[in-house]
Design an enzyme around this catalytic site. Structure first.
Site, PDB file in Angstrom:
ATOM      1  N   THR A   1       0.811  -1.214   0.000  1.00 22.15           N
ATOM      2  CA  THR A   1       0.000   0.000   0.000  1.00 22.15           C
ATOM      3  C   THR A   1       0.848   1.270   0.000  1.00 22.15           C
ATOM      4  O   THR A   1       1.993   1.256   0.506  1.00 22.15           O
ATOM      5  CB  THR A   1      -0.919   0.027   1.251  1.00 22.15           C
ATOM      6  OG1 THR A   1      -1.482   1.334   1.405  1.00 22.15           O
ATOM      7  CG2 THR A   1      -0.159  -0.273   2.524  1.00 22.15           C
TER       8      THR A   1
ATOM      9  N   TYR B   1      -1.540   0.247  10.310  1.00 19.28           N
ATOM     10  CA  TYR B   1      -1.862  -0.474   9.066  1.00 19.28           C
ATOM     11  C   TYR B   1      -0.664  -0.435   8.112  1.00 19.28           C
ATOM     12  O   TYR B   1      -0.186  -1.474   7.636  1.00 19.28           O
ATOM     13  CB  TYR B   1      -3.110   0.149   8.431  1.00 19.28           C
ATOM     14  CG  TYR B   1      -3.327  -0.250   6.991  1.00 19.28           C
ATOM     15  CD1 TYR B   1      -3.606  -1.577   6.651  1.00 19.28           C
ATOM     16  CD2 TYR B   1      -3.248   0.701   5.963  1.00 19.28           C
ATOM     17  CE1 TYR B   1      -3.784  -1.940   5.318  1.00 19.28           C
ATOM     18  CE2 TYR B   1      -3.438   0.351   4.642  1.00 19.28           C
ATOM     19  CZ  TYR B   1      -3.700  -0.975   4.327  1.00 19.28           C
ATOM     20  OH  TYR B   1      -3.879  -1.333   3.003  1.00 19.28           O
TER      21      TYR B   1
ATOM     22  N   LEU C   1     -13.581   7.121   0.058  1.00 16.45           N
ATOM     23  CA  LEU C   1     -14.324   8.330  -0.319  1.00 16.45           C
ATOM     24  C   LEU C   1     -15.404   8.081  -1.386  1.00 16.45           C
ATOM     25  O   LEU C   1     -16.555   8.474  -1.209  1.00 16.45           O
ATOM     26  CB  LEU C   1     -13.343   9.408  -0.802  1.00 16.45           C
ATOM     27  CG  LEU C   1     -13.994  10.733  -1.210  1.00 16.45           C
ATOM     28  CD1 LEU C   1     -14.680  11.394  -0.016  1.00 16.45           C
ATOM     29  CD2 LEU C   1     -12.974  11.678  -1.837  1.00 16.45           C
TER      30      LEU C   1
END
Ligand SMILES: NC(=O)c1ccc[n+]([C@@H]2O[C@H](COP(=O)([O-])OP(=O)(O)OC[C@H]3O[C@@H](n4cnc5c(N)ncnc54)[C@H](O)[C@@H]3O)[C@@H](O)[C@H]2O)c1
Length: 330
Positions: free
Chosen positions: A119, A143, A190
């Site tokens: 990520t 995370y 979002l």
């Protein structure tokens, strides 16, 4: 190839499983349905319900002279940034311990390839944008820290045990493909939140921070279409080289502010979307934009859906379809 997909009942894993099946691969999905849905596992894939840490060794087998599978694509993870800060133990266990168990199952079974979902959160607050793979890694939440730790473990397995490994560091994934999309009980992303607001499933959308040093004061992010991401996984499987762990950033290379995303959602849906301003969230950088040049040069990746309207339109088709199903079930 014969492949295991962990997390194939989730968003990105289901889209990638569908893309792999379309390319003629055989897929076995492992998922504990923690955040995934059974009906998101594409028809044609075998499904093993269970925790990766508990079932991977059984699924992969233990005969390194005759591996059952050609590779593993590891999507399964817990990925709520806020939750990872308040309950780090759940993330160190759920992400790192689970991935270490998977790496051991891969080693003992002689499975040659691994593609891992890393990520952008491994980089933390960037010093320069666009962010390349050479940028310093300094995660600002648990995370991101767990994903960085897993990347480090994968590197050492590649070097010591000859695993062919690729980590793909996604920026913000969005859109849908072939009827598979984002469908989580707890939604934090979002675009689905804005589209659920358009459908009236939420009262309003909160904009966290209007005082960033950006054109309209809201945070800027890079949205990568989930089908483009699936294409990158297919390329990564073929590119993976024994004894190496290659890392690639995946984004569209373009940034859009929160207000631009909301405006695009208004245009695509033709619906009113009430907005409320809220304070910045701790650890939320102003601008995150990927440089995907390495993936373009080395994997031959060619993202096709870089127009935000395309991404939002595909997400809208899926969200509306979910909304219709929920309505019909009432
Ligand atoms: N969605 C994004 O924008 C994004 C961005 C960067 C990285 N990622 C990474 O991509 C991967 C997929 O993300 P997603 O958005 O599809 O998430 P998701 O929550 O939709 O899917 C994750 C899946 O993994 C399963 N799972 C979790 N822990 C498991 C375990 N221990 N054993 C078996 N199954 C387990 C869940 O039930 C779920 O089906 C994750 O690793 C995530 O960290 C996602």
């Amino acid at each position: 190839m014969k492949l295991v997909v962990t997390g194939g009942a989730g968003y990105v894993g289901s889209v990638c499983t569908q893309a792999l099946l379309e390319q003629g691969h055989e897929v076995t999905v492992i998922d504990n349905l923690l955040t995934g849905n059974r009906d998101a596992v594409p028809a044609g894939a075998e499904f093993v319900e269970g925790d990766v840490a508990e079932v991977a060794a059984d699924v992969l087998g233990a005969d390194p002279d005759s591996p059952r599978f050609d590779g593993v694509l590891h999507f399964a993870a817990k990925s709520l940034v806020g939750e990872s800060v308040v309950a780090p133990e759940v993330y160190w266990y759920g992400n790192v311990v689970t991935s270490l168990a998977l790496l051991e199952a891969i080693r003992l079974s002689g499975t040659p390839r691994l593609v891992f979902s890393s990520t952008a959160a491994t980089y933390g607050e960037p010093k320069t944008v666009p962010i390349s793979e050479d940028a310093p890694t300094a995660p600002t939440n648990t995370y991101g820290a767990t994903k960085l730790a897993i990347d480090a473990a994968i590197t050492s397995y590649a070097v010591a045990h000859g695993l062919a490994a690729v980590s793909l560091r996604y920026f913000n994934v969005a859109g849908s493909y072939a009827g598979f999309g984002e469908n989580r009980v707890v939604e934090t992303h979002l675009i689905p939140l804005v589209l659920q607001t358009a459908l009236g499933q939420r009262d309003k959308i909160s904009v966290f921070g209007s005082d960033y040093p950006t054109d309209d004061g809201t945070a800027v992010r890079d949205y990568v279409h989930v089908k483009d991401l699936a294409d990158a996984h297919l390329l990564a499987l073929h590119h993976a080289t024994a004894g190496r762990h290659d890392i690639y950033n995946l984004g569209s290379g373009e940034g859009f502010s929160v207000r631009q995303v909301i405006e695009t959602c208004r245009e695509v849906t033709g619906l009113d979307i009430p907005v409320t301003d809220a304070p910045r969230r701790a650890g939320d950088p102003a601008v995150l934009i990927a440089s995907s040049q390495r993936a373009i040069d080395e994997l031959g990746w060619r993202p096709q859906h870089t127009d935000l309207r395309d991404v939002v339109s595909d997400a809208w088709d899926y969200t509306r379809c979910l909304g219709d199903r929920a309505h019909a079930a009432r």
